[in-house]
Design a protein around this motif. Structure first.
Motif, PDB file in Angstrom:
ATOM      1  N   PRO A 156      12.357  -4.612   3.009  1.00 33.09           N
ATOM      2  CA  PRO A 156      10.992  -4.737   2.517  1.00 33.09           C
ATOM      3  C   PRO A 156      10.849  -4.435   1.027  1.00 33.09           C
ATOM      4  O   PRO A 156       9.901  -4.884   0.388  1.00 33.09           O
ATOM      5  CB  PRO A 156      10.222  -3.706   3.345  1.00 33.09           C
ATOM      6  CG  PRO A 156      11.226  -2.751   3.862  1.00 33.09           C
ATOM      7  CD  PRO A 156      12.484  -3.538   4.022  1.00 33.09           C
ATOM      8  N   SER A 157      11.777  -3.662   0.452  1.00 32.40           N
ATOM      9  CA  SER A 157      11.657  -3.315  -0.964  1.00 32.40           C
ATOM     10  C   SER A 157      12.506  -4.232  -1.840  1.00 32.40           C
ATOM     11  O   SER A 157      12.917  -3.851  -2.938  1.00 32.40           O
ATOM     12  CB  SER A 157      12.056  -1.857  -1.176  1.00 32.40           C
ATOM     13  OG  SER A 157      11.263  -1.022  -0.359  1.00 32.40           O
ATOM     14  N   TYR A 201      11.741  -6.543  -3.656  1.00 36.44           N
ATOM     15  CA  TYR A 201      11.152  -6.796  -4.977  1.00 36.44           C
ATOM     16  C   TYR A 201      11.692  -5.817  -6.033  1.00 36.44           C
ATOM     17  O   TYR A 201      11.695  -6.108  -7.219  1.00 36.44           O
ATOM     18  CB  TYR A 201       9.628  -6.695  -4.910  1.00 36.44           C
ATOM     19  CG  TYR A 201       9.122  -5.286  -4.739  1.00 36.44           C
ATOM     20  CD1 TYR A 201       8.714  -4.550  -5.852  1.00 36.44           C
ATOM     21  CD2 TYR A 201       9.066  -4.674  -3.489  1.00 36.44           C
ATOM     22  CE1 TYR A 201       8.265  -3.240  -5.709  1.00 36.44           C
ATOM     23  CE2 TYR A 201       8.623  -3.380  -3.342  1.00 36.44           C
ATOM     24  CZ  TYR A 201       8.226  -2.670  -4.452  1.00 36.44           C
ATOM     25  OH  TYR A 201       7.801  -1.392  -4.305  1.00 36.44           O
ATOM     26  N   ARG A 245      -9.288  -2.463   7.641  1.00 33.66           N
ATOM     27  CA  ARG A 245      -8.459  -3.538   7.089  1.00 33.66           C
ATOM     28  C   ARG A 245      -8.804  -4.878   7.732  1.00 33.66           C
ATOM     29  O   ARG A 245      -8.840  -5.905   7.047  1.00 33.66           O
ATOM     30  CB  ARG A 245      -6.980  -3.209   7.277  1.00 33.66           C
ATOM     31  CG  ARG A 245      -6.465  -2.271   6.209  1.00 33.66           C
ATOM     32  CD  ARG A 245      -4.955  -2.246   6.251  1.00 33.66           C
ATOM     33  NE  ARG A 245      -4.528  -1.484   7.403  1.00 33.66           N
ATOM     34  CZ  ARG A 245      -4.080  -0.235   7.335  1.00 33.66           C
ATOM     35  NH1 ARG A 245      -3.965   0.359   6.162  1.00 33.66           N
ATOM     36  NH2 ARG A 245      -3.710   0.420   8.404  1.00 33.66           N
ATOM     37  N   TRP A 247      -0.055   5.819  -5.328  1.00 35.63           N
ATOM     38  CA  TRP A 247       1.002   5.048  -5.986  1.00 35.63           C
ATOM     39  C   TRP A 247       1.101   5.489  -7.430  1.00 35.63           C
ATOM     40  O   TRP A 247       0.085   5.600  -8.114  1.00 35.63           O
ATOM     41  CB  TRP A 247       0.683   3.545  -5.919  1.00 35.63           C
ATOM     42  CG  TRP A 247       1.849   2.656  -6.247  1.00 35.63           C
ATOM     43  CD1 TRP A 247       1.997   1.880  -7.350  1.00 35.63           C
ATOM     44  CD2 TRP A 247       3.019   2.455  -5.455  1.00 35.63           C
ATOM     45  NE1 TRP A 247       3.190   1.209  -7.303  1.00 35.63           N
ATOM     46  CE2 TRP A 247       3.848   1.544  -6.149  1.00 35.63           C
ATOM     47  CE3 TRP A 247       3.471   2.959  -4.244  1.00 35.63           C
ATOM     48  CZ2 TRP A 247       5.084   1.117  -5.662  1.00 35.63           C
ATOM     49  CZ3 TRP A 247       4.704   2.539  -3.755  1.00 35.63           C
ATOM     50  CH2 TRP A 247       5.488   1.625  -4.455  1.00 35.63           C
ATOM     51  N   ILE A 271       0.477  -1.136  -9.412  1.00 35.64           N
ATOM     52  CA  ILE A 271      -0.487  -1.117  -8.318  1.00 35.64           C
ATOM     53  C   ILE A 271      -1.654  -2.067  -8.617  1.00 35.64           C
ATOM     54  O   ILE A 271      -2.291  -2.598  -7.703  1.00 35.64           O
ATOM     55  CB  ILE A 271      -1.000   0.326  -8.060  1.00 35.64           C
ATOM     56  CG1 ILE A 271      -1.701   0.439  -6.700  1.00 35.64           C
ATOM     57  CG2 ILE A 271      -1.942   0.802  -9.149  1.00 35.64           C
ATOM     58  CD1 ILE A 271      -0.799   0.329  -5.532  1.00 35.64           C
ATOM     59  N   TRP A 305      -1.119  -5.290  -7.066  1.00 29.48           N
ATOM     60  CA  TRP A 305      -1.283  -5.210  -5.604  1.00 29.48           C
ATOM     61  C   TRP A 305      -2.761  -5.376  -5.211  1.00 29.48           C
ATOM     62  O   TRP A 305      -3.082  -6.086  -4.275  1.00 29.48           O
ATOM     63  CB  TRP A 305      -0.735  -3.854  -5.153  1.00 29.48           C
ATOM     64  CG  TRP A 305      -0.778  -3.560  -3.690  1.00 29.48           C
ATOM     65  CD1 TRP A 305      -1.522  -2.605  -3.086  1.00 29.48           C
ATOM     66  CD2 TRP A 305      -0.050  -4.202  -2.648  1.00 29.48           C
ATOM     67  NE1 TRP A 305      -1.296  -2.604  -1.740  1.00 29.48           N
ATOM     68  CE2 TRP A 305      -0.393  -3.571  -1.443  1.00 29.48           C
ATOM     69  CE3 TRP A 305       0.883  -5.251  -2.612  1.00 29.48           C
ATOM     70  CZ2 TRP A 305       0.134  -3.944  -0.209  1.00 29.48           C
ATOM     71  CZ3 TRP A 305       1.408  -5.614  -1.385  1.00 29.48           C
ATOM     72  CH2 TRP A 305       1.037  -4.970  -0.214  1.00 29.48           C
ATOM     73  N   ARG A 356      -3.589 -12.090  -3.103  1.00 32.42           N
ATOM     74  CA  ARG A 356      -3.604 -11.070  -2.048  1.00 32.42           C
ATOM     75  C   ARG A 356      -5.029 -10.787  -1.554  1.00 32.42           C
ATOM     76  O   ARG A 356      -5.404  -9.655  -1.288  1.00 32.42           O
ATOM     77  CB  ARG A 356      -2.999  -9.768  -2.572  1.00 32.42           C
ATOM     78  CG  ARG A 356      -1.554  -9.882  -3.057  1.00 32.42           C
ATOM     79  CD  ARG A 356      -0.984  -8.492  -3.254  1.00 32.42           C
ATOM     80  NE  ARG A 356       0.297  -8.474  -3.945  1.00 32.42           N
ATOM     81  CZ  ARG A 356       1.477  -8.511  -3.337  1.00 32.42           C
ATOM     82  NH1 ARG A 356       1.535  -8.620  -2.039  1.00 32.42           N
ATOM     83  NH2 ARG A 356       2.587  -8.440  -4.029  1.00 32.42           N
ATOM     84  N   TYR A 376      -6.914  -8.316   2.097  1.00 32.49           N
ATOM     85  CA  TYR A 376      -6.149  -7.086   2.045  1.00 32.49           C
ATOM     86  C   TYR A 376      -4.808  -7.399   1.427  1.00 32.49           C
ATOM     87  O   TYR A 376      -4.165  -8.341   1.839  1.00 32.49           O
ATOM     88  CB  TYR A 376      -5.947  -6.486   3.449  1.00 32.49           C
ATOM     89  CG  TYR A 376      -5.211  -5.192   3.396  1.00 32.49           C
ATOM     90  CD1 TYR A 376      -5.878  -4.035   3.014  1.00 32.49           C
ATOM     91  CD2 TYR A 376      -3.850  -5.130   3.640  1.00 32.49           C
ATOM     92  CE1 TYR A 376      -5.194  -2.838   2.899  1.00 32.49           C
ATOM     93  CE2 TYR A 376      -3.163  -3.929   3.532  1.00 32.49           C
ATOM     94  CZ  TYR A 376      -3.835  -2.800   3.161  1.00 32.49           C
ATOM     95  OH  TYR A 376      -3.161  -1.615   3.040  1.00 32.49           O
TER      96      TYR A 376
END
Lengths: 308, 524
Positions: free
Chosen positions: B121-122, B124, B407, B424, B429, B432, B438, B441
């Motif tokens: 998942p990380s 990036y 959410r 964060w 952020i 994000w 995006r 959510y």
């Protein structure tokens, strides 16, 4: 008798199916999904999609249900989406904490409640009766959460006799068991008392008195045995309740029981965990009721005869 | 018979009571308690983890450490050299490091690790890396597709901690769940979910990073993290000495701990930011002037004082004030200003009606929904905000929900105002929360703006150096602040409760509370 037990056991199969559908639908109707809890800053849409597909969340609900049920019949309860561990393993890990607490608490409520009920009924309308019923009312109405904290304050902080929380040893079981047990004891005491008084006014008891049988023998041998039937019903229902319904107590005493697993799962929408835990709890209640029915038959020959 | 039972019971009880302290004397055990949700869960596999546990910082070593002074310190990477164009990174690796399974840390492990990171998942975090060349067993060269000065930050995160390659390949799927092998000062011993996690000292550890005094091994033999959900129980455990460290002490217990001479409170700069999101696509919030009116009606100081008892500070931007990109100058910050708020509403055509609620020219009242998480700090913030908005002539109706339901609401775009917080420690952020790709959510503001996206891309991918990156993010941040998309209001301190036995070092350079700084801790 055996026929009776067999019939009750077979009846559990359709109950199981209905329950599984209800549990599955309820959880999926609630808004939200588990994947959102796993997605943090920087993660890509592709990763999100991968997770959705991995847990079949992109498929229609009936298909998801089918997959779950099919796996269930192979003994596979699925894997926790958040904790990445098999649900069966999580249940196995959490169940003993709930069972030990639940059973100790039930035993405590039974012994304490029935004794209080008998004393109360025997001493009807005296000071002892009133005092016992006030204590019972206290037990029923006081929130377990609050009672738990007060017990911690007295026995762990002030007297330093018992641990604040934990789950490793028997000492740490005492406070939570008393917290849960007192609530049940109050209810059972009240029911025992009412039931005892009701039975005591029946003709056969009057007859026994007339025959000159001792007061103690009448009370414990004849009245109590008849008065226990509604108490057994309550106990049966409480077996399931005590497994999952002690969540607030589990949280106060930091016990990793089923209730805690279920609540954490619910907040995170960890579907496989919620489904597994709820199914186990529901089956616990079904089994508890079944046990109560069997005990009924043992305690009351009339019930047995009805089914023959 | 009866007598024997009583005797046995007494002996058992005595054994329980007397044996416990003896055991505690034999080895130094630190007990730490926290909310299982805050401590994090999932897996202890850094490559696959989504919610990282604090213990990851003790089991694994990171490539680089990020100090509380904002500087990066060598850890597994002993030194680094970045070319002027930002495209070539030469890394010298620390020698003599071994994993808990005895396998060595070297260039081969780093090359494998950076490749493997792409599967998780990380991914990036290593997204800018094109190829990795092994120069010698302890040096590697990273060739980047585009400059990525933020990779130093990424390398300092537990999400980029390095697992043992040998163990990872050997155990596959169960690595991080059943087998957990890193090179950190502590080894994994056992984990019972919802109960406790036990770590034991790694006696061979001698490669502590530069920001700690003790390079290893650690002074404390064993660390037990206890999952204790209930705040009151955590406090009582600390008070009775059953626990030495309590993570995130709630405001109401701070004074109680401070009153007790045996206990201590340690405050660290927080990593959370509380704010109110406005759905920029839900009329009348699509009007920037209305949003400005609302944002300037929020009295940050009053919320900090009345809701959080001053256990933190007011927030005036969208980023933590420890980040350089948050220093945007006072004129770009969002400060409580009732006069300017009133002027903005009037200019937008919303005049005060006879009942004190603002109306537009058609007589529509300014009534908005306000979502908040059903938890005391969010609920109380929402209530104070509701009162402050009422003074400005806005009628906010509060709805409380659990985070998952909130959410789901964002995704449907039906919300208007929402009190939330994020945790964060990096300016990215902003991407994000405000990237138009995006929507719903995490972009709960439903913010869609081309200029904003342009500035975002520039900051995210076209900064060659740290300094350039800060400037680019500052420009992006200033643009967003002046569009009044959020009303920031509070930045809590992270507050820890410390028991009587713990000896903390005088000077602390480690950014987080326990973390690798544990090497300098001791127990009396």
């Amino acid at each position: 008798m055996w026929q009776f037990i067999l019939r009750r056991l077979l009846l559990m199969i359709p109950i199981f199916f209905v329950l599984s559908v209800i549990i599955f639908s309820l959880i999926h109707i609630v808004p939200g999904n588990p994947i959102d809890n796993l997605i943090g800053p920087g993660m890509t849409k592709a990763h999100e999609q991968k997770l959705i597909e991995k847990y079949h969340l992109d498929k229609p609900l009936p298909v998801q249900y089918g997959i779950w049920l099919a796996n269930l019949f192979q003994g596979d309860l699925g894997t926790s989406i958040i904790e990445k561990r098999p649900v069966a393993e999580l249940l196995r890990h959490h169940l003993p904490y709930s069972l030990s607490l639940g059973l100790t608490a039930i035993a405590l409520s039974f012994v304490l409640g029935v004794s209080m009920g008998i004393i109360s009924a025997a001493a009807k309308d005296t000071f002892i009766d009133h005092a016992a019923m006030v204590v019972a009312l206290f037990g029923v109405t006081i929130p377990a959460f609050w009672l738990g904290l007060i017990l911690i304050l007295i026995f762990a902080v002030w007297l330093n006799l018992l641990p604040v929380s934990g789950s490793g040893d028997l000492l740490s079981l005492i406070l939570p068991a008393v917290t849960v047990g007192l609530g049940g004891a109050g209810l059972i005491a009240r029911i025992t008392r009412v039931s005892m008084l009701e039975v005591a006014s029946r003709d056969f008891i009057v007859m026994l008195h007339a025959k000159g049988l001792g007061k103690k023998a009448i009370l414990l041998k004849h009245t109590l045995r008849n008065a226990l039937i509604p108490v057994i019903t309550i106990l049966g229902l409480r077996i399931g309740w005590v497994l999952g319904g002690t969540v607030t107590v589990e949280i106060v005493f930091a016990r990793p029981g089923l209730g805690q697993l279920l609540i954490t799962g619910l907040f995170r929408r960890d579907y496989p965990v919620i489904q597994g835990a709820m199914l186990l709890l529901a089956m616990g209640i079904v089994l508890g009721t079944f046990l109560a029915d069997v005990l009924y038959a043992v305690a009351d020959p009339r019930v047995r005869d009805q089914h023959q | 018979m009866k007598k024997t039972i009583i005797q046995v019971c007494t002996m058992l009880l005595a054994a329980c009571i007397f044996l416990a302290p003896v055991q505690a004397l034999a080895e130094k055990v630190l007990y730490a308690a926290g909310d299982p949700n805050e401590l994090g869960v999932t897996t202890f596999n850094p490559i696959k983890v989504e919610l990282s546990h604090e213990a990851m910082n003790l089991i694994y070593d990171k490539l680089i450490e990020w100090g509380s002074d904002g500087n990066f310190y060598p850890a597994l990477i002993a030194s680094w050299d970045i070319s002027d164009d930002g495209l070539t990174w030469d890394l010298a690796l620390r020698q003599g490091v071994t994993f808990h399974d005895g396998s060595p840390f070297n260039a081969e492990v780093v090359k494998w690790f950076l490749k493997e990171m792409e599967t998780g998942p990380s991914a990036y975090m290593v997204g800018a890396i094109d190829t990795v060349d092994i120069i010698d067993p302890y040096s590697v060269r990273l060739n980047l597709k585009n400059p990525e000065p933020n990779m130093l930050f990424n390398m300092s995160q537990p999400f980029m901690a390095v697992p043992s390659m040998a163990a990872y390949k050997k155990y596959g799927e169960t690595f991080g769940i059943k087998q957990i092998v890193g090179s950190g000062p502590y080894k994994f011993e056992s984990w019972s979910p919802g109960n406790e996690l036990v770590l034991v000292k790694n006696p061979d550890y001698t490669w502590g990073p530069d920001l700690v005094q003790n390079k290893g091994p650690a002074h404390i033999d064993k660390i037990v993290y206890k999952d204790t959900k209930e705040e009151s129980t955590r406090f009582l455990e600390l008070k009775t000495g059953k626990v030495d460290v309590v993570f995130s002490v709630p405001t109401m217990f701070i004074s109680k701990i401070e009153e007790d001479p045996a206990l201590k409170i340690v405050r660290m700069p927080g990593t959370d930011l509380f704010h109110m999101v406005m759905n920029t696509q839900s009329p009348p919030l699509d009007n920037e002037l209305v949003r400005k009116g609302i944002a300037l009606a929020i009295n940050q100081k009053s919320i900090t004082k009345n809701v959080f008892a001053g256990a933190g500070k007011p927030a005036y931007t969208y980023l933590l004030d420890t980040l350089p990109a948050s220093r945007v100058g006072e004129k770009n910050e969002i400060h409580y200003d009732p006069e300017a708020s009133k002027a903005a509403f009037e200019k937008a055509g919303w005049k005060t009606g006879p009942d004190g609620i603002r109306q537009d020219k058609d007589g529509n009242k300014l009534v908005l929904t306000l979502l908040a998480k059903n938890e005391s700090s969010y609920r109380r913030s929402a209530e104070v905000i509701q009162a402050q908005l009422a003074e400005a002539g806005v009628d906010a109706k509060i709805t409380l929900m659990d985070p998952s339901s909130i959410r789901a609401h964002y995704k449907k775009g039906e919300h208007q105002l929402a009190v939330r917080s994020y945790e964060w420690e990096n300016a990215d952020i902003l991407e994000w929360f405000f990237n138009s790709k995006r929507m719903g959510y995490p972009n709960a503001a439903m913010w869609h703006d081309n200029e904003s996206d342009y500035l975002m891309h520039k900051a995210m991918t076209r900064s060659r150096t740290q300094e350039e990156r800060v400037e680019n993010f500052k420009a992006y941040h200033i643009y967003l602040l002046n569009r009044y998309i959020w009303a920031p209001f509070y930045q809590p301190d992270t507050v820890f409760g410390i028991g009587r036995r713990v000896v903390l070092p005088e000077k602390r350079l480690v950014r987080k509370f326990m973390n690798i700084g544990i090497l300098d801790w001791d127990i009396q």
